[in-house]
Motif scaffolding. Sequence first.
Motif, PDB file in Angstrom:
ATOM      1  N   LYS A  32      -0.257 -15.150 -49.117  1.00 17.83           N
ATOM      2  CA  LYS A  32      -0.795 -15.247 -47.760  1.00 17.83           C
ATOM      3  C   LYS A  32      -0.372 -16.302 -46.827  1.00 17.83           C
ATOM      4  N   LYS A  33      -1.646 -17.277 -48.471  1.00 17.53           N
ATOM      5  CA  LYS A  33      -0.729 -18.830 -47.772  1.00 17.53           C
ATOM      6  C   LYS A  33       0.680 -19.033 -47.344  1.00 17.53           C
ATOM      7  N   LEU A  34       1.229 -18.815 -47.893  1.00 17.40           N
ATOM      8  CA  LEU A  34       2.086 -19.159 -47.845  1.00 17.40           C
ATOM      9  C   LEU A  34       3.087 -18.556 -46.494  1.00 17.40           C
ATOM     10  N   MET A  35       2.608 -17.221 -46.222  1.00 21.48           N
ATOM     11  CA  MET A  35       2.746 -16.762 -44.925  1.00 21.48           C
ATOM     12  C   MET A  35       2.574 -17.776 -43.697  1.00 21.48           C
ATOM     13  N   LEU A  36       1.228 -17.662 -44.038  1.00 25.99           N
ATOM     14  CA  LEU A  36       0.277 -18.870 -43.117  1.00 25.99           C
ATOM     15  C   LEU A  36       0.735 -20.080 -42.894  1.00 25.99           C
ATOM     16  N   ARG A  37       1.406 -21.104 -43.906  1.00 27.24           N
ATOM     17  CA  ARG A  37       2.101 -22.030 -44.063  1.00 27.24           C
ATOM     18  C   ARG A  37       3.997 -22.018 -43.264  1.00 27.24           C
ATOM     19  N   ILE A  38       4.044 -20.620 -43.164  1.00 22.29           N
ATOM     20  CA  ILE A  38       5.261 -20.294 -42.350  1.00 22.29           C
ATOM     21  C   ILE A  38       5.042 -19.930 -41.454  1.00 22.29           C
ATOM     22  N   GLN A  39       4.424 -19.201 -40.567  1.00 26.15           N
ATOM     23  CA  GLN A  39       3.786 -19.451 -39.262  1.00 26.15           C
ATOM     24  C   GLN A  39       3.515 -20.372 -39.097  1.00 26.15           C
ATOM     25  N   ILE A  40       2.586 -21.142 -39.899  1.00 28.11           N
ATOM     26  CA  ILE A  40       1.832 -22.262 -38.707  1.00 28.11           C
ATOM     27  C   ILE A  40       3.001 -23.289 -38.200  1.00 28.11           C
ATOM     28  N   LYS A  41       4.264 -23.672 -39.278  1.00 23.88           N
ATOM     29  CA  LYS A  41       5.164 -24.254 -39.675  1.00 23.88           C
ATOM     30  C   LYS A  41       6.321 -23.750 -38.135  1.00 23.88           C
ATOM     31  N   LYS A  42       6.495 -22.116 -38.095  1.00 22.79           N
ATOM     32  CA  LYS A  42       6.985 -21.756 -36.790  1.00 22.79           C
ATOM     33  C   LYS A  42       6.568 -21.711 -35.276  1.00 22.79           C
ATOM     34  N   ILE A  43       5.094 -22.038 -35.905  1.00 19.97           N
ATOM     35  CA  ILE A  43       4.481 -22.128 -34.614  1.00 19.97           C
ATOM     36  C   ILE A  43       4.529 -23.552 -33.661  1.00 19.97           C
ATOM     37  N   HIS A  56       6.533 -25.870 -34.776  1.00 23.27           N
ATOM     38  CA  HIS A  56       7.989 -25.978 -34.818  1.00 23.27           C
ATOM     39  C   HIS A  56       8.645 -25.487 -32.496  1.00 23.27           C
ATOM     40  N   LEU A  57       8.062 -23.669 -32.530  1.00 21.39           N
ATOM     41  CA  LEU A  57       8.195 -23.619 -31.052  1.00 21.39           C
ATOM     42  C   LEU A  57       7.119 -24.341 -30.068  1.00 21.39           C
ATOM     43  N   GLU A  58       6.283 -24.637 -30.278  1.00 28.85           N
ATOM     44  CA  GLU A  58       4.870 -25.647 -29.774  1.00 28.85           C
ATOM     45  C   GLU A  58       6.265 -26.845 -29.155  1.00 28.85           C
ATOM     46  N   ASN A  59       6.598 -27.506 -30.288  1.00 24.11           N
ATOM     47  CA  ASN A  59       7.573 -28.859 -30.419  1.00 24.11           C
ATOM     48  C   ASN A  59       8.406 -28.931 -29.280  1.00 24.11           C
ATOM     49  N   TYR A  60       8.929 -27.085 -29.684  1.00 25.07           N
ATOM     50  CA  TYR A  60      10.289 -27.038 -29.011  1.00 25.07           C
ATOM     51  C   TYR A  60       9.925 -26.790 -27.378  1.00 25.07           C
ATOM     52  N   THR A  61       8.989 -26.074 -27.004  1.00 23.12           N
ATOM     53  CA  THR A  61       8.158 -25.747 -25.647  1.00 23.12           C
ATOM     54  C   THR A  61       8.104 -27.144 -25.125  1.00 23.12           C
ATOM     55  N   GLN A  62       7.345 -28.304 -26.228  1.00 27.16           N
ATOM     56  CA  GLN A  62       7.093 -29.039 -25.791  1.00 27.16           C
ATOM     57  C   GLN A  62       8.340 -29.952 -25.001  1.00 27.16           C
ATOM     58  N   ASN A  63       9.362 -29.842 -25.580  1.00 28.79           N
ATOM     59  CA  ASN A  63      10.642 -30.938 -25.546  1.00 28.79           C
ATOM     60  C   ASN A  63      11.382 -29.726 -23.735  1.00 28.79           C
ATOM     61  N   ILE A  64      10.983 -28.790 -24.079  1.00 30.81           N
ATOM     62  CA  ILE A  64      11.130 -27.913 -22.532  1.00 30.81           C
ATOM     63  C   ILE A  64      10.895 -28.511 -21.101  1.00 30.81           C
ATOM     64  N   LEU A  65       9.765 -28.960 -21.564  1.00 25.19           N
ATOM     65  CA  LEU A  65       8.567 -29.129 -20.233  1.00 25.19           C
ATOM     66  C   LEU A  65       8.988 -30.699 -20.732  1.00 25.19           C
ATOM     67  N   ASN A  66       9.304 -31.223 -21.073  1.00 19.94           N
ATOM     68  CA  ASN A  66       9.270 -33.011 -21.365  1.00 19.94           C
ATOM     69  C   ASN A  66      11.018 -33.254 -20.619  1.00 19.94           C
ATOM     70  N   SER A  67      11.640 -32.309 -20.724  1.00 19.59           N
ATOM     71  CA  SER A  67      13.059 -32.215 -20.567  1.00 19.59           C
ATOM     72  C   SER A  67      13.265 -31.885 -19.170  1.00 19.59           C
ATOM     73  N   ILE A  68      12.455 -30.422 -18.105  1.00 16.02           N
ATOM     74  CA  ILE A  68      13.007 -30.983 -17.027  1.00 16.02           C
ATOM     75  C   ILE A  68      11.993 -31.880 -16.134  1.00 16.02           C
ATOM     76  N   THR A  69      13.079 -32.251 -15.619  1.00 15.64           N
ATOM     77  CA  THR A  69      13.259 -32.711 -14.018  1.00 15.64           C
ATOM     78  C   THR A  69      12.230 -33.185 -13.327  1.00 15.64           C
ATOM     79  N   ASN A  70      11.748 -32.328 -12.852  1.00 13.57           N
ATOM     80  CA  ASN A  70      10.595 -31.625 -12.106  1.00 13.57           C
ATOM     81  C   ASN A  70       8.208 -31.880 -12.689  1.00 13.57           C
ATOM     82  N   GLY A  71       8.101 -32.472 -11.670  1.00  9.40           N
ATOM     83  CA  GLY A  71       6.213 -32.437 -12.780  1.00  9.40           C
ATOM     84  C   GLY A  71       6.158 -31.479 -12.604  1.00  9.40           C
TER      85      GLY A  71
END
Length: 485
Positions: free
Chosen positions: A111-122, A124-139
């Motif tokens: 369970k802890k391993l799955m939790l760590r994997i999910q946290i890692k995915k979340i 990564h997804l949060e960082n990826y989403t933030q990178n997309i938002l920061n890459s948009i040339t519009n506010g």
Amino acid sequence: MVNENNKKDLIFIGLNIVVITLLHYFTTAAKWDIHDFYRRLYYIPIIVSAYKFRLKGGIFASLIVFLFYAPHMLIYFRDINMASLNQILEIVMFVVIGTITGFLAESDFKKKLMLRIQIKKITHLENYTQNILNSITNGLISVDRELKVKSINKEGKELFNLDERYLGKKLDKLFVECKKVEKDLIDILEENKKMLNIETKCKGKHGNTLDVKLLVYPLKNTTEKIEGLVLVIEDISEIKKLENQVRRADKLSAVGELASGVAHEIRNPLGIIKTISQTINEDIKDDNIEEEEIKEGMDIIIHEIDRANSVIKGLLDFAKPSVCQIKVQSIDKLLKDIVLITNKYAKQQNVRINYSCKEDKNILIDGEKLKQAFVNIIFNSVHAMQSGGNLNISLCIQKDWVKISFEDEGIGIPKDKLEKIFEPFYTTKDIGTGLGLSITHRIIEEHKGYINVESEVGKGTKLDIYIPDKNEKGDEKIEKDINCR
């Protein structure tokens, strides 16, 4: 580092089992009560092993204890009795406890391993989403239902010179027309709709005012409940500047073309008037002129003055404000009246006008202005058929549009000149001011319609005029829609 920790754990567990076993073997049977205490000490290494190495550790430690403790039972219990049976059951409990504890530890580890994997995915997804938002040339700004800022991307922070301290505050520091924008945003929240391409003004990071295009979308959660709004802000200040420059250049160009056209159209009659006047004046001085010659010269002067006046009148008709006479009329009756008026003139030019109506419609229009527009088109078509021919006029209804078509068999218009035919003073004829089609185009635009032109040199030209199918019931605001300039 992990292997080193495992090694220390194994040493600790092994020493515990060895020490407890030695205590059993070096303690006499007479002190059997102390053996019960020693036996229960085996649970310590078993549970520690199960905790550290999970199911495998629990089973392995319990089996090691069994192997170490079984000879002691054979030595001290030669006969099978209740005491020996309790010892055997105790050994079975070692295995059961080791297995259960190991299973629970294994389950908890997974369970802890799955939790760590999910946290890692979340993450990564949060960082990826933030990178997309920061890459948009519009506010990009998200707000909650109280219109408080929840997040803002990199471009938005740079555009308005904001930082994290602005989160949780309202939008009054961003928009110049804050109350109007907030009212629109509240309407979007209440009506669950989008707002696209709304132009407004924002306060820039240098204290200047920015022209921006605002796109607003409802922010929904997984249950489709609106939690706030997403605002996409595009800085169009430079585009606005370019548009103003182009508009200014277009106006100057139009004024230049208009001045050139007026000068060209009026200069010719003025030149003729001047020439005739000089000739008459010289003849009068020489006393070498007859009354008929004077009359002929004066007729020419009057004709040229009328010609110049017609240019000025056409220009005024094109530019001056006009009075609207809007009412519901039959478009078929209007066209029949026009054909009746122009038919005699067309016959003189060997042109036959053929009119057909597939379906009549009563629409809200200014009949007199449309009559002027259609007459201009008919005259142009007749002039284009110097050797005669047919002019076909048709009326039909296409969805929400009334379509009037004028198709002649004239000389046609080259493709490179089609775009210019509605410009003031542009004409391909030897006579005329070039204002007829310009006035026609303006009248059709005032009725919220448009003109489509198709032409082929040597075969003829077809003009399709589309006017919105509006009536008193269909659109009560039509009188406001028609722009009487």
